[in-house]
Write an enzyme that holds these catalytic residues in place. Structure first.
Site, PDB file in Angstrom:
ATOM      1  N   GLU A   1     -21.793  24.719  -7.667  1.00 53.90           N
ATOM      2  CA  GLU A   1     -20.302  24.220  -7.069  1.00 53.90           C
ATOM      3  C   GLU A   1     -20.080  25.155  -6.087  1.00 53.90           C
ATOM      4  O   GLU A   1     -20.792  26.030  -5.488  1.00 53.90           O
ATOM      5  CB  GLU A   1     -19.320  25.259  -8.465  1.00 53.90           C
TER       6      GLU A   1
ATOM      7  N   GLU B   1      -6.631  22.232 -10.543  1.00 54.76           N
ATOM      8  CA  GLU B   1      -6.092  22.565 -12.453  1.00 54.76           C
ATOM      9  C   GLU B   1      -5.283  24.039 -12.402  1.00 54.76           C
ATOM     10  O   GLU B   1      -4.989  24.743 -12.432  1.00 54.76           O
ATOM     11  CB  GLU B   1      -6.905  23.685 -12.848  1.00 54.76           C
TER      12      GLU B   1
ATOM     13  N   LYS C   1      -5.085  27.426 -14.842  1.00 50.78           N
ATOM     14  CA  LYS C   1      -6.585  28.174 -14.789  1.00 50.78           C
ATOM     15  C   LYS C   1      -5.311  29.067 -14.751  1.00 50.78           C
ATOM     16  O   LYS C   1      -5.050  29.625 -13.667  1.00 50.78           O
ATOM     17  CB  LYS C   1      -6.653  27.580 -13.456  1.00 50.78           C
TER      18      LYS C   1
ATOM     19  N   GLU D   1      -7.182  29.704  -7.352  1.00 45.74           N
ATOM     20  CA  GLU D   1      -8.402  28.740  -8.484  1.00 45.74           C
ATOM     21  C   GLU D   1      -8.000  28.089  -9.272  1.00 45.74           C
ATOM     22  O   GLU D   1      -8.205  27.006  -9.781  1.00 45.74           O
ATOM     23  CB  GLU D   1      -7.955  30.032  -9.548  1.00 45.74           C
TER      24      GLU D   1
END
Length: 393
Positions: free
Chosen positions: A274, A328, A331, A337
């Site tokens: 990642e 997303e 999240k 994030e």
């Protein structure tokens, strides 16, 4: 006349295929092909279906993909696409898999073996960022889960196809600056070394989730943002190794190599599982901007395309999975994030780093539509049928 036509078509079709197949890499399934991959997170209620995501990835020529579970809708959608997929065994299942080998076998059969070979599952990530995390019981269960999953793969004769790994955050390290001073944290090392010993035996790499974005955010007064973004900078020098670093990612990877060498695993490869940069953040996340995200991800692509190693390990070509395909929106945590995506929910690019996003078929030439890609696939099917008529009839 009919024979002459068939001969003419055969000649030109053979010429076409000789060119076409030189553009396709016929390598057997590997854990990582090339240097660039992407994470497919799905904690969102507004992203495309897995079928459309498969089309998007193929259009973008991104072959290596990681997911954080083994969702069957994704595995079915990726069937026959050629995309190489690492599935995840979630942290919530690690203790169960560690305690019961038969449960590990059932999980592997249901979520991996069933979908092979049409879905190219080339790896299983057992847990994510377990060591260094808050659940100490998971630390003790991780190695048992890894062994049970691997033994299941081996009994099913899939160990030459599916690689077993687990990804670590930088929370497992101590003294990571300068890179040569990095070691595994006290307390973590007693769990890490047996895990590394097993991975060394089965040929698995050390998987690292690493974010220059987070490192810069933690100390913006003392870290040059250009160093974090692969921009022109004076960089840093490691006085012990006499090596110079002109970007933070290379330094972070070499810190991992230093910790591995200190633990006795000098030959183990590091793969970045990642990395990325947020395009939006809260008021205290000033570095999370579209411009910075574009700069980091564009320069990361260029860095990986060079197929070069790091200053400490120049022969180990850097390989990385960027985080992530989409923002997303569900999240938890700070705004950053939810804003690491390279693509918008409609398939268009979030910002330009060289990918061609997908939009409606009326969009400009820099975009492809889901319809366009399906049409291209249909054209390939017609070519195959013509081949069969010419050579097999």
């Amino acid at each position: 006349m009919k024979k002459s036509l068939r001969f003419f078509l055969r000649f030109h079709l053979l010429l076409f295929f000789s060119v076409f197949f030189t553009l396709i890499d016929p390598k057997k399934v590997q854990a990582f092909t090339g240097t660039y991959g992407i994470n497919y997170g799905r904690i969102a209620d507004n992203i495309p279906s897995p079928d459309e995501v498969a089309i998007l990835l193929r259009a973008s020529k991104i072959k290596n993909v990681r997911i954080y579970d083994a969702d069957h809708s994704v595995l079915k959608a990726f069937s026959g696409t050629g995309l190489e997929l690492v599935v995840g065994l979630p942290n919530g299942l690690v203790k169960e898999m560690s305690a019961n080998e038969s449960h590990a076998m059932d999980w592997v059969k249901e979520n991996v073996q069933t979908f092979l070979p049409k879905t190219k599952i080339c790896g299983i990530a057992v847990g994510n960022e377990v060591l260094g995390g808050a659940d100490y019981e998971l630390w003790g269960a991780l190695l048992g889960a890894v062994k049970n999953v691997y033994n299941s793969i081996k009994k099913l004769h899939l160990d030459d196809v599916v690689q077993i790994t687990t990804a670590h955050s930088q929370a497992v390290f101590a003294n990571s600056y300068p890179p040569s001073s990095c070691i595994f944290k006290e307390g973590v090392d007693q769990f890490m070394k047996p895990l590394l010993d097993f991975f060394s035996q089965i040929g698995s790499p050390f998987c690292l989730n690493v974010y220059p974005f987070l490192a810069y955010m933690s100390d913006p007064e003392n870290i040059d943002i250009n160093y974090a973004l692969f921009q022109s900078t004076q960089g840093i020098d490691d006085s012990k190794t006499k090596l110079h670093y002109d970007n933070m990612l290379d330094a972070q990877i070499d810190a991992a190599y230093a910790a591995l060498e200190d633990a006795g695993f000098k030959k183990m490869e590091v793969i970045v599982t990642e990395t990325g940069w947020a395009s939006r953040g809260d008021s205290n996340e000033a570095a999370a901007t579209v411009d910075n995200a574009r700069t980091y991800n564009y320069n990361l692509r260029k860095r990986l395309a060079k197929k070069k190693g790091t200053p400490l390990r120049p022969k180990n070509v850097v390989k990385a999975y960027v985080f992530a395909i989409f923002n997303e929106n569900q999240k938890p945590g700070p705004t950053s994030e939810r804003n690491f995506g390279l693509f918008k929910p409609d398939g268009s690019i979030a910002y330009d780093i060289g990918f061609h996003g997908l939009k409606s078929s009326s969009a400009g030439s820099s975009h492809l539509s889901f319809k366009d890609i399906r049409a291209r696939d249909c054209s390939l099917i017609l070519i195959i049928l013509l081949w069969q008529w010419l050579f097999l009839s």
